[in-house]
Design an enzyme around this catalytic site. Structure first.
Site, mmCIF file in Angstrom:
data_model
loop_
_atom_site.group_PDB
_atom_site.id
_atom_site.type_symbol
_atom_site.label_atom_id
_atom_site.label_comp_id
_atom_site.label_asym_id
_atom_site.label_seq_id
_atom_site.Cartn_x
_atom_site.Cartn_y
_atom_site.Cartn_z
ATOM 1 N N SER A 38 -65.451 98.517 27.025
ATOM 2 C CA SER A 38 -65.604 97.465 28.032
ATOM 3 C C SER A 38 -64.334 97.347 28.875
ATOM 4 O O SER A 38 -63.259 97.764 28.443
ATOM 5 C CB SER A 38 -65.898 96.127 27.354
ATOM 6 O OG SER A 38 -64.926 95.852 26.365
ATOM 7 N N GLU B 141 -62.024 94.688 31.401
ATOM 8 C CA GLU B 141 -61.779 93.286 31.799
ATOM 9 C C GLU B 141 -61.113 93.231 33.169
ATOM 10 O O GLU B 141 -60.192 93.993 33.451
ATOM 11 C CB GLU B 141 -60.878 92.625 30.745
ATOM 12 C CG GLU B 141 -60.497 91.203 31.104
ATOM 13 C CD GLU B 141 -59.647 90.541 30.030
ATOM 14 O OE1 GLU B 141 -60.028 90.560 28.848
ATOM 15 O OE2 GLU B 141 -58.586 89.998 30.385
ATOM 16 N N ASP C 242 -54.842 78.089 27.500
ATOM 17 C CA ASP C 242 -53.509 77.498 27.295
ATOM 18 C C ASP C 242 -53.337 76.295 28.195
ATOM 19 O O ASP C 242 -53.495 76.407 29.417
ATOM 20 C CB ASP C 242 -52.425 78.539 27.624
ATOM 21 C CG ASP C 242 -52.377 79.612 26.564
ATOM 22 O OD1 ASP C 242 -52.322 79.248 25.377
ATOM 23 O OD2 ASP C 242 -52.422 80.800 26.925
ATOM 24 N N PHE D 194 -46.129 90.253 29.890
ATOM 25 C CA PHE D 194 -47.362 90.007 29.119
ATOM 26 C C PHE D 194 -47.070 89.821 27.636
ATOM 27 O O PHE D 194 -47.595 88.915 27.013
ATOM 28 C CB PHE D 194 -48.361 91.151 29.289
ATOM 29 C CG PHE D 194 -49.125 91.081 30.570
ATOM 30 C CD1 PHE D 194 -49.827 89.934 30.921
ATOM 31 C CD2 PHE D 194 -49.145 92.146 31.442
ATOM 32 C CE1 PHE D 194 -50.522 89.853 32.117
ATOM 33 C CE2 PHE D 194 -49.842 92.077 32.641
ATOM 34 C CZ PHE D 194 -50.529 90.934 32.978
ATOM 35 N N HIS E 208 -61.712 97.464 24.257
ATOM 36 C CA HIS E 208 -61.785 96.573 25.420
ATOM 37 C C HIS E 208 -60.526 96.803 26.245
ATOM 38 O O HIS E 208 -59.418 96.520 25.781
ATOM 39 C CB HIS E 208 -61.858 95.119 24.934
ATOM 40 C CG HIS E 208 -61.917 94.095 26.026
ATOM 41 N ND1 HIS E 208 -63.068 93.811 26.729
ATOM 42 C CD2 HIS E 208 -60.962 93.260 26.543
ATOM 43 C CE1 HIS E 208 -62.832 92.852 27.612
ATOM 44 N NE2 HIS E 208 -61.563 92.507 27.523
HETATM 45 C C1 LIG Z 1 -59.639 88.851 24.646
HETATM 46 C C2 LIG Z 1 -58.916 87.653 25.205
HETATM 47 C C3 LIG Z 1 -59.298 87.152 26.450
HETATM 48 C C4 LIG Z 1 -58.674 86.015 26.979
HETATM 49 N N1 LIG Z 1 -59.090 85.547 28.211
HETATM 50 C C5 LIG Z 1 -58.516 84.439 28.722
HETATM 51 C C6 LIG Z 1 -58.982 83.890 29.975
HETATM 52 O O1 LIG Z 1 -59.885 84.418 30.608
HETATM 53 N N2 LIG Z 1 -58.381 82.764 30.430
HETATM 54 C C7 LIG Z 1 -57.370 82.144 29.738
HETATM 55 O O2 LIG Z 1 -56.872 81.122 30.202
HETATM 56 N N3 LIG Z 1 -56.917 82.634 28.552
HETATM 57 C C8 LIG Z 1 -57.466 83.752 28.025
HETATM 58 N N4 LIG Z 1 -57.032 84.239 26.813
HETATM 59 C C9 LIG Z 1 -55.892 83.575 26.127
HETATM 60 C C10 LIG Z 1 -56.322 82.374 25.257
HETATM 61 O O3 LIG Z 1 -56.901 81.358 26.054
HETATM 62 C C11 LIG Z 1 -55.071 81.857 24.548
HETATM 63 O O4 LIG Z 1 -54.619 82.797 23.614
HETATM 64 C C12 LIG Z 1 -55.179 80.468 23.932
HETATM 65 O O5 LIG Z 1 -53.865 80.022 23.566
HETATM 66 C C13 LIG Z 1 -55.998 80.394 22.640
HETATM 67 O O6 LIG Z 1 -57.315 80.500 22.890
HETATM 68 P P1 LIG Z 1 -58.342 80.718 21.650
HETATM 69 O O7 LIG Z 1 -59.676 80.771 22.247
HETATM 70 O O8 LIG Z 1 -57.901 81.817 20.803
HETATM 71 O O9 LIG Z 1 -58.120 79.311 20.885
HETATM 72 P P2 LIG Z 1 -58.439 78.825 19.430
HETATM 73 O O10 LIG Z 1 -59.264 79.802 18.692
HETATM 74 O O11 LIG Z 1 -58.950 77.447 19.550
HETATM 75 O O12 LIG Z 1 -57.019 78.831 18.683
HETATM 76 C C14 LIG Z 1 -55.789 78.672 19.308
HETATM 77 C C15 LIG Z 1 -54.699 78.505 18.234
HETATM 78 O O13 LIG Z 1 -54.866 77.249 17.608
HETATM 79 C C16 LIG Z 1 -55.032 77.415 16.197
HETATM 80 N N5 LIG Z 1 -56.059 76.457 15.776
HETATM 81 C C17 LIG Z 1 -57.316 76.355 16.254
HETATM 82 N N6 LIG Z 1 -57.977 75.372 15.612
HETATM 83 C C18 LIG Z 1 -57.083 74.842 14.735
HETATM 84 C C19 LIG Z 1 -57.155 73.772 13.820
HETATM 85 N N7 LIG Z 1 -58.267 73.044 13.648
HETATM 86 N N8 LIG Z 1 -56.044 73.506 13.094
HETATM 87 C C20 LIG Z 1 -54.909 74.218 13.252
HETATM 88 N N9 LIG Z 1 -54.778 75.248 14.127
HETATM 89 C C21 LIG Z 1 -55.865 75.541 14.846
HETATM 90 C C22 LIG Z 1 -55.501 78.819 16.026
HETATM 91 O O14 LIG Z 1 -55.222 79.346 14.733
HETATM 92 C C23 LIG Z 1 -54.725 79.518 17.098
HETATM 93 O O15 LIG Z 1 -53.432 79.719 16.654
HETATM 94 C C24 LIG Z 1 -57.623 85.379 26.253
HETATM 95 C C25 LIG Z 1 -57.220 85.903 25.008
HETATM 96 C C26 LIG Z 1 -57.858 87.014 24.481
HETATM 97 C C27 LIG Z 1 -57.414 87.565 23.157
#
Ligand SMILES: Cc1cc2nc3c(=O)[nH]c(=O)nc-3n(C[C@H](O)[C@H](O)[C@H](O)COP(=O)(O)OP(=O)(O)OC[C@H]3O[C@@H](n4cnc5c(N)ncnc54)[C@H](O)[C@@H]3O)c2cc1C
Length: 304
Positions: A25, A27, A119, A228, A278
């Site tokens: 894929s 991105e 973030d 990055f 990816h």
């Molecule tokens: C493939 C990929 C694509 C991405 N695309 C984008 C994008 O399009 N736009 C963008 O803005 N960002 C993007 N990101 C970055 C991402 O938004 C950030 O890494 C963000 O900080 C975390 O998102 P997450 O969905 O992993 O969050 P979560 O899964 O919610 O977790 C974030 C952090 O919080 C911790 N956490 C979660 N829940 C709890 C809890 N209940 N208690 C304690 N700790 C907890 C987790 O362990 C982790 O360390 C992408 C990242 C990846 C890997």
């Protein structure tokens, strides 16, 4: 419950798994100017010739590129015969806003969502809704699945999320995202496959059974890749870093080293039965194209 017609069902990414061939894929991020839009569509057109399993379009956390993400992903879906996935972050959004976005994507024929927390800005009070109504990606997975029957993916972190205190806690979080209904995982970029194998093995031991797609970012430029990795917490192996730094004023050599490293990573990952690759293309086609063309032999050896 209404049965989904075959033509939209086939747009789900989960219909691409289980063929014995790793999925591939690409991105992209939404363009900010007309010039970069022209370049993006040129890149997408070129990479489309490689017949990716799907393409995805990023989302600006807080909604800054919301309109662009929706427009680009729908344009790709309708113009090209390929599966498309919209990234969606919940930080800063109300439930109503998320529901509106999801309804629009569903009505536009999009069937795949990468559910992310995103973030927050340094000062969340700058967002109109503060941190928003959903706190984690796990909550977003549940919300997305309750709204429509999307195929939902989530992010995984081979080198641990930079803000997470431990590998175990990060895996617990990943497990809860899968338990809420995620169908597959895409990893953060990494340069040392050992990190991916350790993460995948631990995830499997934790009972996470869904496909795990390896995130690959070919190095195109020294300053850019250093920025990055500092943001996402990945590390560049010392020998690789030394090589690209010593050639930083020679962009063609840096690109060649980046392609070579990513190709070696991909070949080994395929041998070690990764579910997919990816590519973070950064809206450029050259490096991804070179790598994927070279990989054709490796795919052929799988019996394609
Ligand atoms: C493939 C990929 C694509 C991405 N695309 C984008 C994008 O399009 N736009 C963008 O803005 N960002 C993007 N990101 C970055 C991402 O938004 C950030 O890494 C963000 O900080 C975390 O998102 P997450 O969905 O992993 O969050 P979560 O899964 O919610 O977790 C974030 C952090 O919080 C911790 N956490 C979660 N829940 C709890 C809890 N209940 N208690 C304690 N700790 C907890 C987790 O362990 C982790 O360390 C992408 C990242 C990846 C890997």
């Amino acid at each position: 419950m209404k049965t989904e017609p075959a033509y939209t069902r086939s747009r789900r990414i989960d219909t691409a798994f289980g063929t014995g061939r790793p999925i591939v894929s690409f991105e992209f991020f939404p363009p900010k100017t007309q010039e970069s839009a022209a370049q993006l569509y040129e890149t997408i057109g070129e990479l489309h010739s490689l017949r990716p399993s799907y393409v995805s379009v990023t989302y600006g956390a807080g909604g800054s590129t919301r309109r662009h993400t929706i427009d680009v992903v729908q344009k790709i879906q309708s113009a090209l015969d390929t599966r498309a996935m919209a990234h969606l972050t919940c930080v800063g959004h109300t439930r109503d806003e998320l529901a509106t976005i999801l309804d629009e994507l569903w009505a536009g024929g999009i069937r795949n969502i990468l559910a992310l927390r995103g973030d927050p800005p340094a000062d969340p009070s700058l967002l109109p809704n503060g941190m928003g109504e959903l706190a984690t990606a796990a909550e977003l997975v549940q919300f997305v699945s309750s709204r429509h029957e999307f195929c939902v993916a989530v992010a995984g972190y081979p080198e641990v999320h930079p803000k997470c205190p431990s590998f175990d806690q990060d895996l617990d979080n990943l497990k809860s995202k899968v338990d809420q209904g995620a169908s597959f995982i895409i990893t953060q970029l990494f340069f040392d496959n050992a990190d991916f194998y350790r993460f995948r093995d631990a995830a499997r031991r934790r009972g996470i059974k869904v496909p795990i797609i390896a995130g690959i970012m070919p190095i195109l430029n020294v300053a850019q890749i250093k920025k990055f990795v500092s943001m996402c917490g990945a590390k560049i192996p010392a020998a690789l870093l030394e090589r690209i730094e010593s050639l930083h004023s020679d962009p063609q050599s840096v690109l060649a080293i980046g392609v070579d490293h990513a190709l070696t990573q991909c070949r080994e990952l395929i041998k070690q039965t990764a579910d997919g690759l990816h590519f973070y293309t950064l809206n450029r086609s050259k490096a991804t194209m070179l790598i994927c063309l070279e990989l054709e032999d490796t795919f052929a050896a799988l019996g394609e």
